[in-house]
Design an enzyme around this catalytic site. Structure first.
Site: not given
Length: 518
Positions: A340, A448
């Site tokens: 991310c 994630h």
């Protein structure tokens, strides 16, 4: 409507989340439909529900303990700090904007209808709601606008268990002082005290328990020992982030010899560090969180995690010398992966035309041929798909979620994964899209939870073993484990410890609104 019980604490990290999770599990085991609730959470560790809404991970953990699907109603207000003085405000899973602390404090009471609507949707469907407070109810400067401790207890007419942390010392002063600072009406809501994190012989506590009861007529419901359970932590107070980098022999989580050192950069605004819990549990892997350049020495894999402020944390990496060491080690072949915000940092540039973070354009670490442009709309979706943990590796299954404010353009290399996104109903679309980037020994992804599948754990472990020239099976059998099964075992272990040390007869009487003061 559901029965309700609320867990408050004398301070942050007093064990409220674990105690609430344990009660959720116990009530489930006893045949009661149970749901967790926390009106306001401040944390960077968030989660995306199957319908694409955002919530804090503490209530996700508690929902798992209760055996139910997490939903945003369990955490209607989520604050994600963007600086020392402001946070992104998320209401019932949707971003409402960024607010300075003073401005948010003034508007808190206007959020009460959102909180009550969320609570009532749960209370109409479950037998018991286990409510968690935040910080301490004795923060008397915040009493007027309280929506998470005694203010919420009043709104819900909830009986309260007050937990103190004996591991930090002064637990009797914690409990007595907290109760003494409350109003008489608030104090009457405390039905019982609980002592958390005790180590040693409980007999030595008995004189203190009796003396405290003489001073303030609130009974003790139990003394919970320090629990060696492995469940997801709420935020950066996690003990995982305070451990020192390995300086002696490499040891894995079980204390056995490890063959690979994995270091995660402990960013100032690190988010979703639970992404790496599964790697930390792998046999033969020694994982630690680092914040100084010298701690990277000897790393076999460097991970740059997610962050709530990519540009600000990139400045921090640059200023404290971590960037120079990471780029030098990557140039010599050490694998680096960004997740991310960490993925965005690895690119050539970060452009923030709308002032989502800090505005302007910033040079990235230039380890991946990608460019990121920050967008005003947040991407929130669950994903499934396949990924390769090397340019020539076989694709393996992954699952997780995306939660980011930017869009990234790949100018070279190859994609890290191919994923399908949630359709908003718990299923996934038929269309696939490319995610992330691989360039030489540097990897990046927006997903994630990418390491949580057994297939990805095997791929990472085999990759590191090949790099080190070892056979992974030499470092214990059982290379991987089922994350779901492992969590279930931990929740059962937690419930067993709490059931054995908490007066559950008293807890059920409190649920029924009976007087337990004696």
């Amino acid at each position: 409507m559901a029965k309700v019980i609320m867990i408050q604490g004398t301070m942050s990290n007093a064990g409220k989340s674990f105690l609430a999770a344990g009660l959720c599990r116990i009530f489930k085991q006893d045949g009661l439909r149970t749901a967790p609730f926390k009106s306001q959470n401040m944390a960077l560790n968030s989660y995306i529900t199957k319908d694409g809404l955002e919530m804090g991970r503490a209530q996700v953990m508690q929902a798992e303990a209760a055996g139910i699907e997490p939903e945003a109603a369990m955490n209607p207000i989520l604050l994600k700090p963007t600086s020392n003085m402001g946070s992104q405000l998320i209401v019932n899973g949707e971003v409402r904007g960024n607010y300075p602390a003073a401005e948010y404090f003034k508007m808190k009471k206007s959020l009460i209808p959102d909180i009550m609507d969320a609570y009532n949707t749960l209370a109409s469907r479950y037998d018991v709601i286990v409510v968690e407070g935040a910080g301490s109810p004795a923060e008397i400067n915040l009493r007027e606008n309280d929506i998470v401790n005694m203010g919420l207890a009043e709104m819900l007419d909830a009986p309260v268990l007050l937990a103190g942390d004996i591991d930090r010392g002064g637990v009797f002063a914690q409990l007595y002082g907290t109760a003494a600072l409350l109003t008489e009406e608030e104090r009457r809501r405390i039905r019982a005290f609980v002592i958390n994190k005790f180590r040693g012989d409980k007999e030595i506590l008995k004189p203190g328990l009796a003396m405290l009861y003489e001073r303030i007529r609130i009974p003790f419901a139990g003394v919970i020992p320090y629990m060696d359970v492995d469940v997801d932590d709420e935020d950066s107070l996690s003990e995982r982030l305070t451990g020192k980098c390995c300086s002696g022999p490499l040891l894995d989580r079980s204390g056995h010899e490890a063959f690979a050192k994995v270091t995660v950069v402990k960013l100032p605004r690190i988010s979703n560090f639970t992404d790496f819990n599964s790697l930390e549990r792998l046999p033969g892997i020694a994982l630690s969180y680092v914040s100084r350049p010298e701690e990277l020495t000897g790393s076999d894999l460097i991970i740059i995690p997610g962050t709530k402020n990519t540009m600000g944390d990139l400045k921090w990496i640059r200023q404290n010398g971590l960037e120079a060491v990471i780029t030098r080690m990557a140039g010599k072949g050490t694998p680096v992966i960004g997740v991310c915000g960490g993925f965005q940092m690895l690119g050539t540039s970060l452009d923030d035309p709308h002032g989502v973070e800090e505005g302007g354009t910033m040079r990235g670490m230039e380890l991946l041929p990608i460019r990121t442009i920050f967008a005003e709309k947040k991407t929130r979706t669950r994903v499934t798909g396949t990924a390769r943990f090397s340019e020539d590796g076989e694709p393996v299954k992954i699952s997780g979620y995306e939660i980011h404010m930017g869009e990234t353009i790949r100018d070279g290399g190859r994609n890290f994964s191919e994923i399908c996104c949630s359709d908003g109903t718990g299923g996934h679309t038929a269309d696939t899209k490319e995610d992330g980037c691989i360039y030489k020994n540097v990897f990046g992804t927006y997903v994630h939870g990418v390491f949580d599948t057994e297939e990805m754990q095997t791929a990472v472990r085999n990759f590191l073993a090949k790099q080190k020239g070892v056979r992974p099976e030499e470092y214990e059998s059982g290379v991987t484990f089922s994350m779901a099964k492992y969590k279930e075992e931990q929740y059962d272990k937690m419930a067993k410890i709490i059931r054995e040390n908490l007066d559950m007869d008293m807890i059920y009487r409190i649920l029924e609104r009976e007087d337990v003061r004696g």
